[in-house]
Design an enzyme around this catalytic site. Structure first.
Site: not given
Ligand code: UD1
Ligand code: CA
Length: 456
Positions: A16, A102, A169, A351, A366
């Site tokens: 996005r 991150g 969460n 500079k 300058y």
């Molecule tokens: C996750 C949580 C959700 C919480 C939300 C908060 C889970 C299953 N769900 O959902 O409960 O409310 O975050 O924003 O944990 N990432 C990886 N590898 C993956 C998937 C994700 O590194 O395979 C990283 C993403 O880059 C991101 C973070 O984990 O930084 C969260 O991933 P995202 O897909 O945004 O999680 P949500 O489904 O929104």
């Protein structure tokens, strides 16, 4: 000793954002999102920091050349639980693991510290938040009788009743390593998204009678994530507003706290005044009584007490002495050191030069690769010709020199103490102390000369 491992999840694509740059490298207040998280993490003095990368992982790794980070590649993004499974071999057997995202850049040290302090080696601790609109988040399910946390249910798996829960969460949690090692291998992907949910470990904890506690962040923006440019811009404004408020608290006068941008650290003495639309980058120090006019940009600069920077001035990598007057429209570039009471006026570029006390270059000049003495006056339009097309050369202007307007000083050249240069001169040879030097064609007049007229 309690061991602290930190895992930062940063493998997501961030579709996005609509950008070719990996999401965690987009900048907030001038620095990559991920760098905000690693900087805050370091304040906790963890034993280990693991960063899970995937999409654009190589680029992410190369942009963050910190030796204290363990990079763990998650080839396919199969969920947050799957991400933790990739890190599992790097986790200590004892101690706890703090999970951070991150793309959640503004979580504060205080909140994380609170999470760590409240944690128990045998508890799971979640950072949760109560929000008006919980759509999209995992919901915190509590026992109706004891109020104990029993599970986290993702939006897509939640019942209508669970969707009404407003406690969410944040994703940030602290889990004892013994349990992670035990539970991670048994996470399954039998859910609406066919993902391995890290959040499933909370139900596992409940099943095993492992208590799950929770704390809330001091501010909601600490747990706000960046998924698109709109959220990034929102967090940027929040960050800037917080920074401006801190400055006001310290007694800095800001013409408008909504119109200042700090991309780094700004240190201010007492009675510092900053007008609107100024940008501060890197580390900037403004000492007592410094005034910054509107629309100035200062980067990695120190400004000594009493100096006034007039509007529209750019200062980069420079040290400005006491009681100087800079601008309007001055450009001061890296390697410049101005001693006290130096005046650099409009459309003057300096500079890699050192200018001693009381010297002035007020208009259209300058000054590059130069050493300028005390009480020197550099006339309008004077330039140091420091570049011969291949190499840079130095210009030395000693104390009490007066350089007439529109002079070219062809470097390397030395203008001796007390010299005067006649206006419009091109100086290619060193001058003698106290002498008037000029190189100028004689002024002549032609009386028979006629102005050309338009041919019909
Ligand atoms: C996750 C949580 C959700 C919480 C939300 C908060 C889970 C299953 N769900 O959902 O409960 O409310 O975050 O924003 O944990 N990432 C990886 N590898 C993956 C998937 C994700 O590194 O395979 C990283 C993403 O880059 C991101 C973070 O984990 O930084 C969260 O991933 P995202 O897909 O945004 O999680 P949500 O489904 O929104
Ligand atoms: Ca998310």
């Amino acid at each position: 000793m309690f061991k602290l491992n930190v895992v930062i999840l940063a493998a997501g694509a961030g579709k996005r954002m609509r950008s070719s740059l990996p999401k965690v490298l987009h900048t907030l207040a001038g620095y990559p999102l991920l760098m905000h998280v690693t900087n805050t993490t370091r304040l906790l003095m963890p034993d280990k920091i693991c960063v899970v990368i995937g999409h654009g992982g190589e680029v992410v790794k190369q942009s963050m050349p910190d030796s204290d980070l363990t990079w763990v590649v998650q080839e396919h993004q199969l969920g947050t639980g799957h991400a933790l499974m990739q890190v599992q071999p790097y986790l200590d057997m004892d101690g706890s693991t703090l999970v951070l995202y991150g793309d959640v850049p503004l979580v504060s040290r205080d909140t994380l510290q609170k999470l760590i302090v409240s944690a128990h080696e045998k508890y799971c601790t979640l950072l949760t938040a109560t929000v008006a609109d919980p759509t999209g988040y995992g919901r915190i399910v509590r026992d109706s009788r004891t109020n104990a946390i029993t599970a986290i249910v993702e939006q897509k798996d939640a019942s209508a009743e669970q969707r009404n829960i407003c406690e969410i969460n944040t994703g940030i949690m602290l889990i004892p390593n013994i349990y992670l090692h035990e539970w991670l291998p048994s996470i399954e992907n039998t859910n609406a998204q066919h993902e391995y949910y890290l959040t499933d470990i909370i139900a596992m904890a409940t099943k095993q009678g492992v208590p799950v506690s929770s704390i809330q962040p001091a501010n909601l923006w600490e747990v706000m994530g960046v998924n698109d440019k709109y959220q990034l811009a929102q967090l940027e404004r929040i960050y800037q507003e917080e920074y401006a408020n801190k400055l006001l608290e310290q007694g800095v006068s800001l013409a408008d706290p909504a119109r200042i941008d700090i991309r780094g650290k700004l240190h201010c003495g007492t009675d510092v005044k900053i007008d609107i639309n100024c940008i501060f980058e890197g580390i900037v120090k403004l000492n007592d009584g410094v005034q910054i006019g509107a629309n100035c940009i200062l980067k990695n600069a120190t400004v000594a007490a009493g100096t006034v920077i007039h509007p529209y001035s750019l200062i980069d990598g420079a040290e400005i002495g006491e009681n100087c007057k800079i601008g309007p429209y001055a450009r001061i570039r890296p390697g410049t050191k101005l001693l006290s009471e130096v005046h650099i006026g409009n459309f003057v570029e300096v500079k890699n030069s050192r200018i001693a006390s009381g010297s002035k270059a007020n208009h259209l000049s300058y000054i590059g690769d130069s050493i300028v003495g005390k009480n020197v006056n550099i006339g309008a339009g004077t330039i140091t010709c420091n570049y011969d097309g291949a190499n840079k050369h130095q210009t030395i202007i000693e104390d009490d020199v007066f350089v007439g307007s529109d002079t070219q000083l062809v470097a390397p050249v030395k203008i001796a103490k007390g010299s005067t240069i006649g206006a419009g001169s091109t100086i290619t040879k060193d001058t003698s102390e106290g002498a008037l030097t000029l190189s100028r064609a004689k002024q002549v007049s032609f009386f028979e000369w006629k102005r050309p007229t338009k041919s019909k």
